[in-house]
Design a protein around this motif. Structure first.
Motif, PDB file in Angstrom:
ATOM      1  N   PRO A 230       0.908  -1.196   0.153  1.00 35.42           N
ATOM      2  CA  PRO A 230       0.129   0.046  -0.093  1.00 35.42           C
ATOM      3  C   PRO A 230       0.860   1.164   0.144  1.00 35.42           C
ATOM      4  O   PRO A 230       1.922   1.301   0.587  1.00 35.42           O
ATOM      5  CB  PRO A 230      -0.822  -0.195   1.299  1.00 35.42           C
ATOM      6  CG  PRO A 230       0.231  -0.875   2.243  1.00 35.42           C
ATOM      7  CD  PRO A 230       0.918  -1.812   1.223  1.00 35.42           C
ATOM      8  N   ASP A 231       0.452   2.463  -0.475  1.00 33.94           N
ATOM      9  CA  ASP A 231       1.053   3.592  -0.691  1.00 33.94           C
ATOM     10  C   ASP A 231       0.558   4.684  -0.074  1.00 33.94           C
ATOM     11  O   ASP A 231       1.193   5.876  -0.037  1.00 33.94           O
ATOM     12  CB  ASP A 231       1.459   3.870  -2.183  1.00 33.94           C
ATOM     13  CG  ASP A 231       0.077   3.821  -3.243  1.00 33.94           C
ATOM     14  OD1 ASP A 231      -0.752   3.914  -2.309  1.00 33.94           O
ATOM     15  OD2 ASP A 231       0.290   4.015  -4.467  1.00 33.94           O
ATOM     16  N   ASN A 232      -0.796   4.523   0.338  1.00 35.51           N
ATOM     17  CA  ASN A 232      -1.407   5.625   1.118  1.00 35.51           C
ATOM     18  C   ASN A 232      -1.556   6.813   0.288  1.00 35.51           C
ATOM     19  O   ASN A 232      -1.174   7.863   0.864  1.00 35.51           O
ATOM     20  CB  ASN A 232      -1.060   5.832   2.525  1.00 35.51           C
ATOM     21  CG  ASN A 232      -1.727   6.706   3.535  1.00 35.51           C
ATOM     22  OD1 ASN A 232      -2.961   6.639   3.130  1.00 35.51           O
ATOM     23  ND2 ASN A 232      -1.287   7.510   4.340  1.00 35.51           N
ATOM     24  N   TRP A 233      -1.856   6.882  -1.038  1.00 31.98           N
ATOM     25  CA  TRP A 233      -1.714   8.114  -2.036  1.00 31.98           C
ATOM     26  C   TRP A 233      -2.709   8.930  -1.405  1.00 31.98           C
ATOM     27  O   TRP A 233      -3.975   8.696  -1.282  1.00 31.98           O
ATOM     28  CB  TRP A 233      -2.072   7.571  -3.275  1.00 31.98           C
ATOM     29  CG  TRP A 233      -1.476   8.529  -4.360  1.00 31.98           C
ATOM     30  CD1 TRP A 233      -0.424   9.058  -4.520  1.00 31.98           C
ATOM     31  CD2 TRP A 233      -2.374   9.214  -5.270  1.00 31.98           C
ATOM     32  NE1 TRP A 233      -0.387   9.986  -5.717  1.00 31.98           N
ATOM     33  CE2 TRP A 233      -1.634   9.749  -6.211  1.00 31.98           C
ATOM     34  CE3 TRP A 233      -3.701   8.710  -5.729  1.00 31.98           C
ATOM     35  CZ2 TRP A 233      -2.354  10.602  -7.439  1.00 31.98           C
ATOM     36  CZ3 TRP A 233      -3.990   9.399  -6.886  1.00 31.98           C
ATOM     37  CH2 TRP A 233      -3.671  10.300  -7.386  1.00 31.98           C
ATOM     38  N   ASN A 234      -2.473  10.103  -1.136  1.00 35.02           N
ATOM     39  CA  ASN A 234      -3.454  11.403  -0.874  1.00 35.02           C
ATOM     40  C   ASN A 234      -3.462  12.537  -1.789  1.00 35.02           C
ATOM     41  O   ASN A 234      -4.214  13.401  -1.404  1.00 35.02           O
ATOM     42  CB  ASN A 234      -2.793  11.748   0.466  1.00 35.02           C
ATOM     43  CG  ASN A 234      -1.682  12.578   0.441  1.00 35.02           C
ATOM     44  OD1 ASN A 234      -1.144  12.690  -0.736  1.00 35.02           O
ATOM     45  ND2 ASN A 234      -0.998  13.087   1.417  1.00 35.02           N
ATOM     46  N   LYS A 235      -3.464  12.288  -3.097  1.00 39.74           N
ATOM     47  CA  LYS A 235      -3.522  13.308  -4.156  1.00 39.74           C
ATOM     48  C   LYS A 235      -5.135  13.398  -4.326  1.00 39.74           C
ATOM     49  O   LYS A 235      -5.521  14.526  -4.632  1.00 39.74           O
ATOM     50  CB  LYS A 235      -3.024  13.083  -5.306  1.00 39.74           C
ATOM     51  CG  LYS A 235      -1.581  12.770  -5.302  1.00 39.74           C
ATOM     52  CD  LYS A 235      -0.658  14.144  -4.791  1.00 39.74           C
ATOM     53  CE  LYS A 235       0.837  13.997  -4.880  1.00 39.74           C
ATOM     54  NZ  LYS A 235       1.296  14.999  -4.114  1.00 39.74           N
ATOM     55  N   ILE A 236      -6.041  12.483  -4.301  1.00 43.04           N
ATOM     56  CA  ILE A 236      -7.416  12.525  -4.256  1.00 43.04           C
ATOM     57  C   ILE A 236      -8.000  12.805  -3.000  1.00 43.04           C
ATOM     58  O   ILE A 236      -9.043  13.778  -3.110  1.00 43.04           O
ATOM     59  CB  ILE A 236      -8.063  11.171  -4.968  1.00 43.04           C
ATOM     60  CG1 ILE A 236      -7.502  11.193  -6.593  1.00 43.04           C
ATOM     61  CG2 ILE A 236      -9.535  11.313  -5.039  1.00 43.04           C
ATOM     62  CD1 ILE A 236      -7.898   9.754  -7.013  1.00 43.04           C
ATOM     63  N   ASP A 237      -7.772  12.147  -1.949  1.00 49.62           N
ATOM     64  CA  ASP A 237      -8.372  12.228  -0.733  1.00 49.62           C
ATOM     65  C   ASP A 237      -7.129  12.741   0.283  1.00 49.62           C
ATOM     66  O   ASP A 237      -6.165  11.713   0.671  1.00 49.62           O
ATOM     67  CB  ASP A 237      -9.074  11.046  -0.280  1.00 49.62           C
ATOM     68  CG  ASP A 237      -9.916  11.166   0.994  1.00 49.62           C
ATOM     69  OD1 ASP A 237      -9.571  12.233   1.767  1.00 49.62           O
ATOM     70  OD2 ASP A 237     -10.393  10.055   1.567  1.00 49.62           O
ATOM     71  N   PRO A 238      -7.054  13.951   0.876  1.00 53.87           N
ATOM     72  CA  PRO A 238      -6.174  14.149   1.825  1.00 53.87           C
ATOM     73  C   PRO A 238      -6.024  13.355   3.086  1.00 53.87           C
ATOM     74  O   PRO A 238      -4.951  13.219   3.761  1.00 53.87           O
ATOM     75  CB  PRO A 238      -6.744  15.504   2.432  1.00 53.87           C
ATOM     76  CG  PRO A 238      -7.365  16.202   1.297  1.00 53.87           C
ATOM     77  CD  PRO A 238      -8.149  15.002   0.645  1.00 53.87           C
ATOM     78  N   ASP A 239      -7.052  12.374   3.539  1.00 53.70           N
ATOM     79  CA  ASP A 239      -7.056  11.617   4.376  1.00 53.70           C
ATOM     80  C   ASP A 239      -6.229  10.445   4.233  1.00 53.70           C
ATOM     81  O   ASP A 239      -5.929   9.388   4.767  1.00 53.70           O
ATOM     82  CB  ASP A 239      -8.378  11.195   4.681  1.00 53.70           C
ATOM     83  CG  ASP A 239      -9.278  12.185   5.442  1.00 53.70           C
ATOM     84  OD1 ASP A 239      -8.537  13.120   6.064  1.00 53.70           O
ATOM     85  OD2 ASP A 239     -10.404  12.325   5.459  1.00 53.70           O
ATOM     86  N   GLY A 240      -5.877  10.154   2.774  1.00 57.44           N
ATOM     87  CA  GLY A 240      -5.036   9.019   2.254  1.00 57.44           C
ATOM     88  C   GLY A 240      -5.995   7.933   1.759  1.00 57.44           C
ATOM     89  O   GLY A 240      -7.091   8.107   1.695  1.00 57.44           O
ATOM     90  N   GLU A 241      -5.443   6.615   2.104  1.00 55.80           N
ATOM     91  CA  GLU A 241      -6.171   5.406   1.610  1.00 55.80           C
ATOM     92  C   GLU A 241      -6.024   4.356   2.522  1.00 55.80           C
ATOM     93  O   GLU A 241      -5.026   3.827   2.893  1.00 55.80           O
ATOM     94  CB  GLU A 241      -5.251   5.021   0.133  1.00 55.80           C
ATOM     95  CG  GLU A 241      -5.554   5.878  -0.994  1.00 55.80           C
ATOM     96  CD  GLU A 241      -4.694   5.321  -2.225  1.00 55.80           C
ATOM     97  OE1 GLU A 241      -5.080   5.513  -3.403  1.00 55.80           O
ATOM     98  OE2 GLU A 241      -3.647   4.641  -2.053  1.00 55.80           O
ATOM     99  N   ASP A 242      -7.215   4.120   3.104  1.00 58.28           N
ATOM    100  CA  ASP A 242      -7.401   3.526   4.430  1.00 58.28           C
ATOM    101  C   ASP A 242      -8.169   2.066   4.007  1.00 58.28           C
ATOM    102  O   ASP A 242      -8.282   1.332   5.122  1.00 58.28           O
ATOM    103  CB  ASP A 242      -7.993   4.101   5.529  1.00 58.28           C
ATOM    104  CG  ASP A 242      -7.043   5.376   5.899  1.00 58.28           C
ATOM    105  OD1 ASP A 242      -5.915   5.253   5.869  1.00 58.28           O
ATOM    106  OD2 ASP A 242      -7.575   6.240   6.280  1.00 58.28           O
ATOM    107  N   CYS A 243      -8.709   1.982   2.935  1.00 55.93           N
ATOM    108  CA  CYS A 243      -9.283   0.772   2.602  1.00 55.93           C
ATOM    109  C   CYS A 243      -8.911  -0.219   1.384  1.00 55.93           C
ATOM    110  O   CYS A 243      -8.066   0.513   0.525  1.00 55.93           O
ATOM    111  CB  CYS A 243     -10.900   1.029   2.469  1.00 55.93           C
ATOM    112  SG  CYS A 243     -11.836   1.899   3.838  1.00 55.93           S
ATOM    113  N   VAL A 244      -9.117  -1.532   1.266  1.00 53.22           N
ATOM    114  CA  VAL A 244      -8.467  -2.299   0.382  1.00 53.22           C
ATOM    115  C   VAL A 244      -9.536  -2.827  -0.797  1.00 53.22           C
ATOM    116  O   VAL A 244     -10.348  -3.223  -0.153  1.00 53.22           O
ATOM    117  CB  VAL A 244      -7.694  -3.207   1.116  1.00 53.22           C
ATOM    118  CG1 VAL A 244      -7.089  -4.201  -0.094  1.00 53.22           C
ATOM    119  CG2 VAL A 244      -6.871  -2.849   2.082  1.00 53.22           C
ATOM    120  N   ARG A 245      -8.912  -2.656  -1.960  1.00 52.89           N
ATOM    121  CA  ARG A 245      -9.900  -3.437  -3.054  1.00 52.89           C
ATOM    122  C   ARG A 245      -8.754  -4.186  -3.541  1.00 52.89           C
ATOM    123  O   ARG A 245      -7.751  -4.331  -3.573  1.00 52.89           O
ATOM    124  CB  ARG A 245     -10.525  -2.318  -4.065  1.00 52.89           C
ATOM    125  CG  ARG A 245      -9.045  -1.457  -4.706  1.00 52.89           C
ATOM    126  CD  ARG A 245      -9.785  -0.512  -5.556  1.00 52.89           C
ATOM    127  NE  ARG A 245      -8.678   0.215  -6.201  1.00 52.89           N
ATOM    128  CZ  ARG A 245      -8.731   0.969  -7.442  1.00 52.89           C
ATOM    129  NH1 ARG A 245      -9.762   0.836  -7.969  1.00 52.89           N
ATOM    130  NH2 ARG A 245      -7.730   1.578  -8.023  1.00 52.89           N
TER     131      ARG A 245
END
Length: 287
Positions: A230-245
């Motif tokens: 996981p990279d926790n990319w925050n360009k779309i959501d400032p809160d980052g990426e906390d869920c998995v698909r």
């Protein structure tokens, strides 16, 4: 040394006069000296010492060095390419073996499970003592569990609520065999590369600490993260990426198709619940 290589020269030296009044010097006062020079021999003053002469870098030497470096780089690149291809081939062979084993296991399991028509499920004529695993319509049965692959997309939390309304939860992956089953299934379910499915894994409580929805921590020896995830990319959501698909339309290398993503994004989802057991002996849904 030949005569042609020698140059002769006479040099006359006159002894200084002791008495200025003496008008003429005697012949004894004149000294003759003969000096010889070798023709073509360089002057000692102009000959450089071998230790003082600098080394000469010729274009030929430079070309040889450059060609050697290029050859070494080419050999290294070929070595890496060969290694990567061999690893990819080995992984593909391993996946093929796993897929064949999974399909064989599914076929054998279905052969052991008696199926019946829906109208027979309430029939009093079903033999006493027989039991089977049972899933509802539109659910897929595998390994004692039922799986629902949604047609609509929603946020991670809303997807989980929809699963719970069906008596299930977002899927928890407990084994490599289960990952193989889901990865194969999603190849057919996905409409495009970004049409991935939510699973029940999140680090929303603490960044980098992953938990399944039922509260158990992620087994770090059983993960299927895609490259650099996981990279926790925050360009779309400032809160980052906390869920998995998960999912790869073209198939995942070594089953690695998990991606973290903002929980607020809409994705399709996979629900999971235990298959029912007991009478009547019916198995519903496609699997």
């Amino acid at each position: 040394m030949s005569e042609a290589d020698v140059v002769y020269s006479d040099v006359k030296f006159t002894k200084p006069r002791e008495n200025a009044k003496r008008a003429v010097s005697s012949s004894a006062e004149t000294t003759y000296s003969e000096v010889t020079f070798s023709k073509g021999q360089p002057s000692p003053e102009l000959t450089a010492s071998p230790h003082q002469a600098g080394s000469k870098v010729t274009p030929e030497r430079v070309a040889v060095v450059v060609l050697s470096l290029l050859l070494a780089a080419a050999l290294i690149a070929l070595g890496f390419t060969f290694y990567e291809k061999s690893q990819t081939k080995e992984s593909l062979q391993k996946m093929t073996i796993e897929h064949k084993a999974l399909k064989r296991n599914i076929t054998e399991t279905r052969g052991q499970e008696k199926s019946c028509k829906p109208e027979q499920c309430t029939s009093p004529t079903v033999p006493t003592g027989e039991s089977c695993l049972k899933c509802e319509p539109f659910w897929d049965q595998h390994g004692g569990k039922c799986y629902y692959f949604s047609a609509a997309a929603s946020t991670w939390q809303w997807s989980r609520d929809l699963c719970r309304s069906k008596g299930a939860d977002l899927v928890k992956i407990d084994s490599r065999e289960e990952q193989v089953f889901l990865e194969l299934k999603l190849r057919d379910e996905m409409n495009d590369p970004e049409d991935k499915f939510w699973i029940g894994l999140t680090d929303s409580e603490e960044e980098g600490t992953w938990f399944w929805t039922e509260g158990s921590p992620l087994n770090t020896s059983l993960t299927f993260w895609s490259l650099r995830e996981p990279d926790n990319w925050n360009k779309i959501d400032p809160d980052g990426e906390d869920c998995v698909r998960m999912g790869e339309k073209a198939g995942a290398h070594d089953l690695k198709c998990w991606f973290d993503r903002s929980c607020k994004q809409d994705q399709r989802y996979i629900c999971e619940k235990a298959a029912e057991t007991g009478r009547p002996q019916c198995v519903f849904g496609s699997s």
